[in-house]
Design an enzyme around this catalytic site. Sequence first.
Site, PDB file in Angstrom:
ATOM      1  N   ASP A   1      13.392  -3.596  -5.789  1.00  0.00           N
ATOM      2  CA  ASP A   1      13.753  -4.601  -4.777  1.00  0.00           C
ATOM      3  C   ASP A   1      14.349  -5.801  -5.512  1.00  0.00           C
ATOM      4  O   ASP A   1      13.741  -6.865  -5.596  1.00  0.00           O
ATOM      5  CB  ASP A   1      12.505  -4.980  -3.977  1.00  0.00           C
ATOM      6  CG  ASP A   1      11.933  -3.788  -3.238  1.00  0.00           C
ATOM      7  OD1 ASP A   1      12.382  -3.492  -2.127  1.00  0.00           O
ATOM      8  OD2 ASP A   1      11.034  -3.113  -3.805  1.00  0.00           O
TER       9      ASP A   1
ATOM     10  N   GLY B   1       8.914  -5.253  -8.683  1.00  0.00           N
ATOM     11  CA  GLY B   1       9.715  -4.123  -9.132  1.00  0.00           C
ATOM     12  C   GLY B   1      11.206  -4.401  -9.012  1.00  0.00           C
ATOM     13  O   GLY B   1      11.656  -5.006  -8.032  1.00  0.00           O
TER      14      GLY B   1
ATOM     15  N   HIS C   1       4.389   1.626  -8.095  1.00  0.00           N
ATOM     16  CA  HIS C   1       3.395   0.555  -7.999  1.00  0.00           C
ATOM     17  C   HIS C   1       2.485   0.572  -9.234  1.00  0.00           C
ATOM     18  O   HIS C   1       2.154  -0.481  -9.790  1.00  0.00           O
ATOM     19  CB  HIS C   1       2.507   0.748  -6.768  1.00  0.00           C
ATOM     20  CG  HIS C   1       3.211   0.624  -5.454  1.00  0.00           C
ATOM     21  ND1 HIS C   1       3.361   1.686  -4.600  1.00  0.00           N
ATOM     22  CD2 HIS C   1       3.791  -0.438  -4.836  1.00  0.00           C
ATOM     23  CE1 HIS C   1       3.997   1.291  -3.500  1.00  0.00           C
ATOM     24  NE2 HIS C   1       4.285   0.006  -3.624  1.00  0.00           N
TER      25      HIS C   1
ATOM     26  N   SER D   1       9.329   5.343  -3.271  1.00  0.00           N
ATOM     27  CA  SER D   1       9.168   4.360  -2.212  1.00  0.00           C
ATOM     28  C   SER D   1       8.158   4.898  -1.216  1.00  0.00           C
ATOM     29  O   SER D   1       8.138   6.109  -0.936  1.00  0.00           O
ATOM     30  CB  SER D   1      10.514   4.127  -1.516  1.00  0.00           C
ATOM     31  OG  SER D   1      10.303   3.477  -0.268  1.00  0.00           O
ATOM     32  N   SER D   2       7.342   4.013  -0.680  1.00  0.00           N
ATOM     33  CA  SER D   2       6.385   4.435   0.342  1.00  0.00           C
ATOM     34  C   SER D   2       7.132   5.055   1.516  1.00  0.00           C
ATOM     35  O   SER D   2       6.629   5.964   2.177  1.00  0.00           O
ATOM     36  CB  SER D   2       5.577   3.237   0.822  1.00  0.00           C
ATOM     37  OG  SER D   2       5.059   2.536  -0.290  1.00  0.00           O
ATOM     38  N   ARG D   3       8.330   4.557   1.790  1.00  0.00           N
ATOM     39  CA  ARG D   3       9.093   5.041   2.949  1.00  0.00           C
ATOM     40  C   ARG D   3       9.625   6.452   2.754  1.00  0.00           C
ATOM     41  O   ARG D   3      10.029   7.082   3.726  1.00  0.00           O
ATOM     42  CB  ARG D   3      10.239   4.076   3.268  1.00  0.00           C
ATOM     43  CG  ARG D   3       9.743   2.768   3.879  1.00  0.00           C
ATOM     44  CD  ARG D   3      10.888   1.895   4.337  1.00  0.00           C
ATOM     45  NE  ARG D   3      10.448   0.813   5.173  1.00  0.00           N
ATOM     46  CZ  ARG D   3      10.282  -0.454   4.771  1.00  0.00           C
ATOM     47  NH1 ARG D   3      10.504  -0.783   3.504  1.00  0.00           N
ATOM     48  NH2 ARG D   3       9.885  -1.388   5.617  1.00  0.00           N
TER      49      ARG D   3
ATOM     50  N   HIS E   1       2.293   4.489  -5.141  1.00  0.00           N
ATOM     51  CA  HIS E   1       2.892   5.603  -5.883  1.00  0.00           C
ATOM     52  C   HIS E   1       3.064   5.159  -7.330  1.00  0.00           C
ATOM     53  O   HIS E   1       2.660   4.039  -7.696  1.00  0.00           O
ATOM     54  CB  HIS E   1       4.216   6.017  -5.237  1.00  0.00           C
ATOM     55  CG  HIS E   1       5.164   4.871  -4.991  1.00  0.00           C
ATOM     56  ND1 HIS E   1       5.716   4.134  -6.018  1.00  0.00           N
ATOM     57  CD2 HIS E   1       5.619   4.309  -3.842  1.00  0.00           C
ATOM     58  CE1 HIS E   1       6.502   3.201  -5.523  1.00  0.00           C
ATOM     59  NE2 HIS E   1       6.449   3.268  -4.194  1.00  0.00           N
TER      60      HIS E   1
ATOM     61  N   GLN F   1       7.524  -9.831   7.846  1.00  0.00           N
ATOM     62  CA  GLN F   1       8.773  -9.383   7.215  1.00  0.00           C
ATOM     63  C   GLN F   1       9.397  -8.201   7.953  1.00  0.00           C
ATOM     64  O   GLN F   1      10.404  -7.665   7.513  1.00  0.00           O
ATOM     65  CB  GLN F   1       8.553  -9.074   5.741  1.00  0.00           C
ATOM     66  CG  GLN F   1       7.726  -7.848   5.440  1.00  0.00           C
ATOM     67  CD  GLN F   1       7.350  -7.781   3.965  1.00  0.00           C
ATOM     68  OE1 GLN F   1       6.590  -8.594   3.459  1.00  0.00           O
ATOM     69  NE2 GLN F   1       7.903  -6.811   3.246  1.00  0.00           N
TER      70      GLN F   1
ATOM     71  N   GLY G   1       0.808  -1.215   0.000  1.00  0.00           N
ATOM     72  CA  GLY G   1       0.000   0.000   0.000  1.00  0.00           C
ATOM     73  C   GLY G   1       0.835   1.255   0.000  1.00  0.00           C
ATOM     74  O   GLY G   1       2.035   1.219  -0.295  1.00  0.00           O
TER      75      GLY G   1
END
Length: 287
Positions: free
Chosen positions: A157, A154, A37, A192-194, A34, A64, A31
């Site tokens: 990763d 992706g 994704h 990245s979500s982060r 962006h 994880q 989730g």
Amino acid sequence: MRKISKVTAMQRYAAECGRSGTRVALVPTMGCLHAGHMSLVHKARKQVGPGGRVVVSIYVNPTQFAANEDLDAYPRTLDRDLADCRAAGVDVVFMPSDSSMYPDRERGGYSTYVNEENLSASMEGGSRPTHFRGVTTVVAKLFNIVRPDVAIFGAKDWQQAAIIRRMVRDLNMAVKITVAPTVREADGLAMSSRNANLSPAERAQADVLYRSLRAARAAVRAAGSVSAAKLRSGIRRVFKTAPLAKLDYVEFFHPDTLEPVRTVSSGTRMALAARFSRARLIDNERL
Ligand code: AMP
């Protein structure tokens, strides 16, 4: 677009697709979606065509994350994610609860894991020893639940994608794995979500990962081959220009086996990780 949160309902949907010969593509995500994704979603649609079904899973997988990691701080933007999926023509968003994915886990009632034992040891696995066990377990579970013909991951990763490919081959899973290129911000920072957990000052320095990749690539292109040690010290110098970033690791490796190399040449892959105050970022490229 259907929203499915029960594992049994998702399995029923998958079984119907199987019976009617409808092709299914799965895009697993955590989730906070962006453009990176969404590029996987578009690839998924291309793979199964207009008559196929594109399933996006949104699940922040607790197994994880280690106890000291950012599970609670992981950004969650479900309403916006659903709107983006609808706009992109996604057929199903699968968003299971922890209790349906890992029944009774807190009390030891969940006890089966998938473990890849070779590619998982280095890089991200070195810094996060239980991470890939969680990834392979949840992806195997998603494959069993959604029964996709194809799943899209992706290149951002890279190690994860290599491990998933290995798991699929080793365990004879009938799913085709496709890897899509990394989508970047204007300054080169991999989406990245982060990134949402970077302060403005950190965000301004976060291009240091991409600048490191560019510097290494330029050195390799100029010299033909360069020792990994020399490239590493060059990258430490690049990191001096971004004092808010702490280099976690940088590795040079064969793209498929992930075997580290001492002499880097064209085709070698480089990956690195950096810590900021509330976010740890990773990136990689072919040199
Ligand atoms: P995540 O939600 O971060 O677990 O990522 C879900 C999928 O999206 C993984 O296969 C990632 O590799 C992929 N992904 C994440 N960021 C990007 C990006 N910037 N470009 C392309 N794919 C990405």
